[in-house]
Write an enzyme that holds these catalytic residues in place. Structure first.
Site: not given
Length: 888
Positions: A71, A482
């Site tokens: 992404d 993340d």
């Protein structure tokens, strides 16, 4: 596990760092300045994975040809010989950073050398440029580009649906692309060179994740989400007649054309109330399989169904493996075994707890089995075993209570593909890795199949900060989005675990004490719990600090030069300072909330800050700050600055924005005044590394625009001249978050990326530097000397040592050369603060320019890491030239 997706490029863009819109691709069209160049080799500091892989695509006619899309981190091609992934979009440049978001990918089965990628990261204002379709005739080694008149959203909601880009399997010059934002369906008839809207297509979609989102992120229409050809309705060289298209519209999700795209109709009798994430056709048996969810994903989804459409009769059959009332997730991952088309698999992609679920049917969806099931709650039995030995951090060091397990089978599992040539091989993407198996058919025989990471070479972390200490077992500390970040002791190996105790969702900043580098601090984001952590053993182990009141996120942090105190600028409250390890905090005065903070690398009581064009200085350990009178600095907050190790008050500042102050500044008086470097157009990062041989100043590194050229640059002469050390094939889009050199290895530089992980480069230059350098003759100092040799760290097969050489005579040295022999055959691997040679057991360490002069009564120190086996006995004697030294 992780539901966020860090957006460092977006943060930079919002601050005005990246201005303008991308221009059309024209290789070599940009003006090139004449700059010194160096040959570098580039690698990733291995983490393996780290982000969401929403798409995996196998070529249907060539065995072992597969691609993965990410992404924010580009696209990759599978290398069967090494079972690794090769990055394909490292050439994306700074101005087109959004083109590392890959919303769809297609591999040509007629001509397997051809591959296409639809790129663009955001459809809202975060990405200023439109999307594009990239095309390659050499499997992604090189690309040509066609810009589109609309944006694409590789990191937008709904990015796991697809594939939106599809090649006609009978006439490969025809491609279709589903657009978001109400832009409809697009077609190319010349192999992706030009595109036009299919005006006959009746429905551009209407579903948005959150229509009330004023940022435009959740409120964008997710549009046309997949295109599937029925290859049985065409012949080679003629356009396929029947095409199915998925639309983000819960009442009208599937359309069909039976005349090669001339006219389109809503598929009659279709289910409503759901979005069709995938549409996969089994042309042999005449079934179109559809995976439905009530949401667009990849994070959300509370209900779902699987349906089968008989293409010959128009009959719809609900083939869902569980009752609708029993779903708490949507379906997305969907694949057919091309060797045995009656075998179908699907994922419950949004089953976050206790685990994702994978379903398998061998009778075209008539009956199903699960990857795991309950025996008696909360106990479960798995059809698989998981081997994460190649990426042990995937367990997150968790020890959950049943029915959760560590490692998880996955989450956000929207890509799932069975190899069309091998029924035993399956790959699927998660929010952190690519998993796979090579003995899948054991599922059907009742024995357990093995799932392993199949992700080596695919690096997809967003890097927010980097630090390379001058000594210790750690070569590199990283702050990542993340997954928190890692301590690398070997750049070529995956660390066993990310930072824990605590494990931040995202680490926003970190620092070590320059003269006591075993002391390390990091800050970051966490849903609940502390936002700061400390280590006193070189980052091997950590303990949480205590937050001052009001902290909501990590912000930036600085360690005093000796590790005695810390200054922290967290989100949610003002700048704070503490002595010790943060058991209590006091508010700093004289500096605004949200300031970026750094420490002087010599004076433990001096700290610096920057906010909105003003530079701030504290000389009392962070208790009070005073605004500097320095002017002309960047007015915004897109700034990174650092103080030089070894020299008090030597500060470099990079940053700014187009249309205002933007560049690189230097202060030698602790920030009281700054001088802007006239030879730097723009700069966004600054870092320091080991000085070149003969250089009197540490090496500078920056991500900058110099001489009209964007790149990664190095200077060995205090910024007087610059060498571009990357090339057009290695640009990695956005590199503006952090950079650092290695204080132990000349020429080594660590570069942050937004989705391609930590890049490091090594030079072919042996240390002479950018200005010629050279090796001075061996000095012949006279007078007495004393050597202290101390092993500071030792592990299996390796050790670290510090050496202090003292001038105990009456005359100054203008150079020095220290020799010794290792008694047990030890070998030096890296040495810092000196140059060295080793022949067998004999070692000679020689001064570099900046530490050549040693006054009587003074000392000089250097350190190294090395290898040993059997014993690691200290050297018995040392010689300064021909002079024997006393061993302390």
């Amino acid at each position: 596990m992780r539901r966020t997706r860090i957006l460092t490029a977006v943060l930079a863009l919002a601050a005005g760092l990246l201005a303008g819109t991308p221009t059309a691709l024209a290789a070599g069209s940009a003006p090139k300045a004449t700059l010194t160049a160096d040959t570098y080799t580039w690698h990733n500091a291995r983490i393996d994975g780290g982000g969401f892989v929403p798409g995996i695509v196998f070529n249907r006619t060539e065995k072992n040809l597969a691609y993965a899309r990410t992404d924010i981190g580009g696209a990759y091609r599978w290398q069967q010989s090494t079972k690794t992934w090769t990055p394909l979009l490292d050439s994306v440049d700074w101005d087109h950073w959004g083109h590392t978001g890959v919303v769809s990918l297609a591999s040509d089965s007629v001509d397997p050398d051809k591959v296409y990628a639809a790129v663009g990261t955001y459809t809202n204002s975060w990405d200023p440029g439109n999307g594009a379709v990239l095309r390659s005739a050499d499997r992604g080694a090189g690309w040509q580009k066609t810009d589109l008149p609309f944006k694409l959203g590789g990191n937008m909601p709904g990015r796991g649906m697809g594939e939106r880009l599809a090649i006609d399997p009978n006439k490969d010059s025809v491609l279709y692309l589903g657009a978001p934002s109400g832009k409809g369906l697009w077609r190319s008839t010349d192999s992706g060179v030009t595109w036009s809207q299919v005006t006959a297509f009746p429905n551009p979609g209407n579903y948005a994740q959150d229509p009330s989102d004023t940022s435009g992120y959740g409120s964008d229409n997710q549009g046309i989400v997949w295109v599937t050809f029925d290859e049985s309705t065409g012949t080679s060289g003629s356009a396929t007649k029947t095409i199915y298209v998925g639309v983000a519209d819960k009442d009208n999700a599937v359309y069909r054309s039976t005349d090669a795209g001339a006219t389109w109709t809503r598929l009659a009798g279709q289910p409503t109330g759901y979005l069709a994430h995938k549409g996969v056709l089994d042309a042999e048996n005449g079934y179109l399989y559809l995976a439905y969810s009530d949401k667009g994903g990849p994070y959300d989804g509370g209900k779902g169904r699987l349906w089968r459409y008989a293409t010959a009769t128009g009959t719809w059959t609900d083939i869902s493996p569980v009752a609708e009332a029993d779903t708490y997730y949507g379906f997305s991952g969907l694949t057919v075994d091309r060797q045995h088309p009656g075998t179908v698999m699907a994922t419950g992609y949004s089953s976050w707890w206790p685990d994702t679920q994978i379903f398998r049917s061998t009778d075209s969806g008539g009956t199903w089995t699960k990857a795991w099931d309950y025996t008696s709650y909360p106990n479960r039995v798995n059809r698989y075993t998981m081997d994460i030995s190649s990426s042990p951090w995937l367990s997150w060091n968790a020890n959950p209570s049943p029915p959760e397990q560590a490692p998880k089978l996955g989450w956000m599992t929207e890509s799932l593909e069975i190899d069309p040539f091998d029924s035993n091989r399956m790959m699927y993407g998660t929010g952190a890795t690519v998993y796979g198996t090579e003995d899948l058919t054991k599922w059907d025989s009742g024995s357990q199949f093995t799932i392993k990471p199949m992700v080596q070479g695919l690096e997809e972390t967003a890097v927010l900060d980097l630090a390379s200490p001058p000594s210790g077992g750690a070569q590199l500390f990283s702050a990542l989005g993340d997954i928190g970040g890692f301590r690398h002791t070997d750049l070529t190996k995956v660390p066993s675990m990310m930072y824990t105790s605590p494990n931040f969702t995202t680490t926003t900043s970190l620092d070590f004490a320059e003269t006591n580098p075993n002391t390390v601090v990091r800050v970051g984001n966490l849903d609940s719990g502390p936002h700061i952590a400390f280590s006193t053993d070189d980052g091997a182990n950590w303990f949480a600090g205590t937050d001052p009141s009001g902290v909501s996120a990590g912000g930036t942090v600085a360690a005093a030069a000796d590790g005695s105190r810390f200054v922290w600028s967290p989100d949610g409250t003002g700048v704070q300072y503490t002595t010790g390890f943060g058991s209590s905090w006091s508010a700093s005065s004289g500096i605004p909330a949200g300031a970026i903070v750094e420490s002087d690398r010599v004076d433990p009581k001096t700290f610096y800050g920057f906010k909105s064009g003003k530079f701030y200085v504290s000389t009392d350990g962070g208790a009070t700050f005073t605004a500097s009178s320095a002017s002309g600095l960047p007015s915004g907050d897109s700034v990174r600055f650092k103080a030089l190790p070894g020299t008090k008050g030597d500060v470099w500042l990079a940053g700014g924005a187009s249309g205002s102050a933007y560049g690189l500044w230097h202060s030698t008086d602790g920030g009281a005044s700054f001088t802007k470097l006239a030879n730097v157009d723009q700069a966004d990062t600054i870092g320091f590394g080991k000085a070149a041989t003969g250089a009197s100043y540490q090496t500078l590194y920056t991500s900058a625009k110099i001489g009209g050229v964007r790149g990664i640059f190095r200077s060995t002469d205090k910024g007087a001249s610059w060498t571009r050390i990357n090339d057009d094939a290695h640009q990695w889009a956005f590199t503006g978050a952090a950079i650092t050199g290695d204080p132990r290895v000349y020429g080594r530089v660590y570069v942050s990326t937004n989705g391609r992980g930590v890049i490091y480069g090594d030079t072919s230059d042996t240390g002479g530097g950018d200005t010629g350098g050279g090796t001075d003759p061996t000095p012949t100092p006279t007078g007495a000397c004393t050597v202290t040799y101390k092993i500071t760290n030792q592990w299996s097969g390796g050790f670290q040592a510090d050496v202090q050489l003292s001038n105990t005579g009456s005359s100054a040295w203008s150079g020095w050369s220290l020799g010794w022999s290792f008694p047990d055959g030890q070998r030096i691997s890296q040495l810092w603060n000196a140059d060295f040679t080793q022949s067998g057991a004999a070692v000679t360490a020689k001064n570099v320019t900046w530490n050549a002069n040693v006054a009587a009564g003074s000392s000089v120190s250097f350190g190294f890491t090395g290898s040993w086996s059997g014993s690691n006995t200290k050297p018995a004697s040392f010689k300064l030239g021909d002079q024997e030294c006393t061993v302390a």
